[in-house]
Design an enzyme around this catalytic site. Structure first.
Site, short mmCIF file in Angstrom:
data_model
loop_
_atom_site.label_atom_id
_atom_site.label_comp_id
_atom_site.label_asym_id
_atom_site.label_seq_id
_atom_site.Cartn_x
_atom_site.Cartn_y
_atom_site.Cartn_z
CB SER A 201 18.40 17.24 -19.50
OG SER A 201 17.00 17.47 -19.60
CG ASP B 181 16.55 27.91 -21.99
OD1 ASP B 181 16.85 26.98 -22.79
OD2 ASP B 181 15.72 27.76 -21.07
CD GLN C 211 12.64 20.37 -20.89
OE1 GLN C 211 12.66 19.53 -21.79
NE2 GLN C 211 12.26 21.61 -21.10
NE ARG D 295 11.35 22.26 -12.54
CZ ARG D 295 11.68 22.43 -13.82
NH1 ARG D 295 11.07 23.35 -14.54
NH2 ARG D 295 12.58 21.66 -14.39
NE ARG E 147 12.25 20.73 -27.92
CZ ARG E 147 12.15 21.58 -26.91
NH1 ARG E 147 11.09 22.35 -26.82
NH2 ARG E 147 13.09 21.66 -26.01
C1 S3P Z 1 13.91 23.57 -18.66
C2 S3P Z 1 15.12 22.93 -18.85
C3 S3P Z 1 15.98 23.19 -20.01
C4 S3P Z 1 15.60 24.48 -20.72
C5 S3P Z 1 14.11 24.62 -20.91
C6 S3P Z 1 13.39 24.59 -19.57
C7 S3P Z 1 13.11 23.22 -17.46
O1 S3P Z 1 15.84 22.12 -20.92
O2 S3P Z 1 16.25 24.55 -21.96
O3 S3P Z 1 13.81 25.85 -21.55
O4 S3P Z 1 12.19 23.97 -17.10
O5 S3P Z 1 13.42 22.19 -16.85
P1 S3P Z 1 16.71 20.77 -20.81
O6 S3P Z 1 16.41 20.13 -19.53
O7 S3P Z 1 16.26 19.92 -21.96
O8 S3P Z 1 18.13 21.22 -20.94
#
Ligand code: S3P
Length: 443
Positions: free
Chosen positions: A175, A323, A177, A27, A132
């Site tokens: 999530s 994680d 992400q 980020r 994925r």
């Molecule tokens: C992450 C969010 C998580 C995590 C990944 C890093 C991030 O994934 O498992 O290793 O940096 O936003 P998800 O948002 O798919 O849960």
């Protein structure tokens, strides 16, 4: 690469400093690249995933250079990129191709940035990333007016730059992400964009947006952004609690351990493992808590505990330790009683299917672990050595860095030496992993 591991001959003691957080490093580069102005990012991760993000923004024409091994100087593009010419063909068609390597965070967050640009791009990934699921970002981005095509919901993603508009999106999945992708798109969309999730996922995007003066409001599990250009500010990246988790676990289960893990990010949306250790009765103490660049941080002292007990991990715990679940399975193997993990079906969509693969591989060394659709149950036997009979086949890592490191920690409580195939995948998030462990062994 095959790595063999066995119970250490000397006591694990000393002090280690945990390297940079992967989520924040990604980020820091992304947000500083789209920001207005210049900044310094200190303690940037050396992991391959974060370097995929760095290379991608350089290819987008952002002026990024290393001042030293871990310090970057970034001149933000103010939201408007001038992609570097890749070939005559891509230049003529204005389609630029960017590799995200193994990194889901890169692909999903960058999609939110590229969807509203004035040019078209293609995002590609390695074999694991190409399997994925990407529908989770394609659907909400399409509702915002984005034009993205995929191969049945998988990479490569072809993103044709469009004008975006805000939406209210209620996600079924917690999530970070997906949340970050939509909020990034929202910075560049007309009107306001709201993202709501069932449980709070990691909030580094919100913390950095606030730090960089985005127009944003947060109410419970809902975040709203309005069109904003972020203001570049220097960022110090804290240590990664997901990397510290391997040392926390080793500290609790390897006999005679007493060590201090320094510089660990303790953001409440990431520190689920600390709550689990408390529930299990682990001997752990947080020292010197303070805050850096909007993130909580501290040192952790951890000591061997021979009386761990199983616990239940579910619901809102899950995004706070998603994680760490592979290494928590190793921890649970040394606790007395059952550790039940549920509501964690998304573990099947990580760098590997972390439920099936974990159960298959840990079973090889005598962990009593049962597969469930949305998690697993470890029937813990207490502090007893694993691999009490010789194990003649290596544990497989399935191109998954966190499985590789979890199996290494398991190896430290194995009576017989075990072999791990594909140990080089540790480079994805934590290239310093083995060196740091060795420094403790010698301590
Ligand atoms: C992450 C969010 C998580 C995590 C990944 C890093 C991030 O994934 O498992 O290793 O940096 O936003 P998800 O948002 O798919 O849960």
């Amino acid at each position: 690469m095959i790595k063999t591991v066995k119970k250490p001959e000397s006591r694990l003691m000393g002090v280690i400093t945990i390297p940079a957080d992967k989520s924040i490093s990604h980020r820091a580069v992304m947000f500083s690249s789209i920001a207005q102005g210049e900044c310094i990012v200190r303690n940037f991760s050396s992991g391959a995933d974060c370097h995929s993000t760095l290379d991608l923004f350089k290819a987008l024409g952002v002026n990024i250079r290393f001042i030293d091994e871990k310090t970057l100087k970034i001149k933000g593009a103010g939201g408007k990129f001038s992609p570097i010419k890749q070939s005559e063909a891509s230049f003529a068609s204005s389609i630029y191709s960017y590799s995200c390597g193994n990194s889901g965070t890169t692909m999903r967050l960058v999609s939110g940035i590229l969807a509203g640009q004035k040019f078209d791009s293609v995002l590609t990934g390695d074999e694991s990333l190409s399997k994925r699921p990407m529908k989770r970002i394609i659907e909400p981005l399409s509702l915002m007016g984005a034009d993205i095509s995929s191969v049945d919901g998988h990479a490569p993603l072809t993103i044709r730059g469009r004008n975006l508009h805000g939406i209210i999106y209620r996600s079924k999945l917690a999530s970070a992400q997906v949340k970050s992708c939509i909020l990034l798109a929202g910075l560049n969309a007309e009107g306001k964009t709201t993202f709501e999730e069932p449980y709070l996922s990691r909030n580094h995007t919100e913390n950095l947006f606030k730090y960089m003066d985005a127009d944003m409001e947060i109410t419970g599990n809902s975040v709203t952004v309005r069109p904003s250009v972020l203001k570049a500010k220097d960022i110090d990246v804290v240590g990664d609690i997901s990397s510290a988790a391997f040392f926390i676990t080793a500290g609790l289960i390897v006999e005679g351990v007493d060590f201090v893990i320094r510089n660990v990010g303790l953001n409440i949306t990431r520190s689920g493992i600390i709550d689990v250790v408390k529930r299990m009765g682990g001997n752990m103490e947080i020292i010197n808590p303070h805050s850096v660049s909007g993130e909580d941080i501290g040192d952790i002292r951890v000591q061997y505990t021979d009386s761990l007990k199983g616990c239940i991990i579910k619901g809102e715990d899950i995004p706070r330790l998603i994680d760490e679940l592979p290494v928590i399975a190793v921890l649970a193997s040394q606790a007395k009683g059952d550790t039940i993990v549920k509501d964690a079906g998304d573990l099947r969509n990580k760098e590997s299917d972390r439920i099936t693969c974990l159960v298959k591989e840990l079973s090889k060394i005598g962990v009593n672990i049962e597969e469930k659709d949305d998690g697993f149950i470890v029937h813990g036997q207490g502090a007893k050595a694993l691999a009490r009979k010789p194990v003649d086949i290596p544990l497989e890592t399935y191109h998954d860095h966190r499985l590789a490191m979890s199996f290494y920690v398991a190896g430290l409580v194995c009576q017989n030496e075990i072999a791990i195939n594909g140990f080089e995948w540790t480079k994805i998030s934590f290239p310093e992993f083995e060196e740091l462990f060795s420094s403790l062994t010698l301590g």
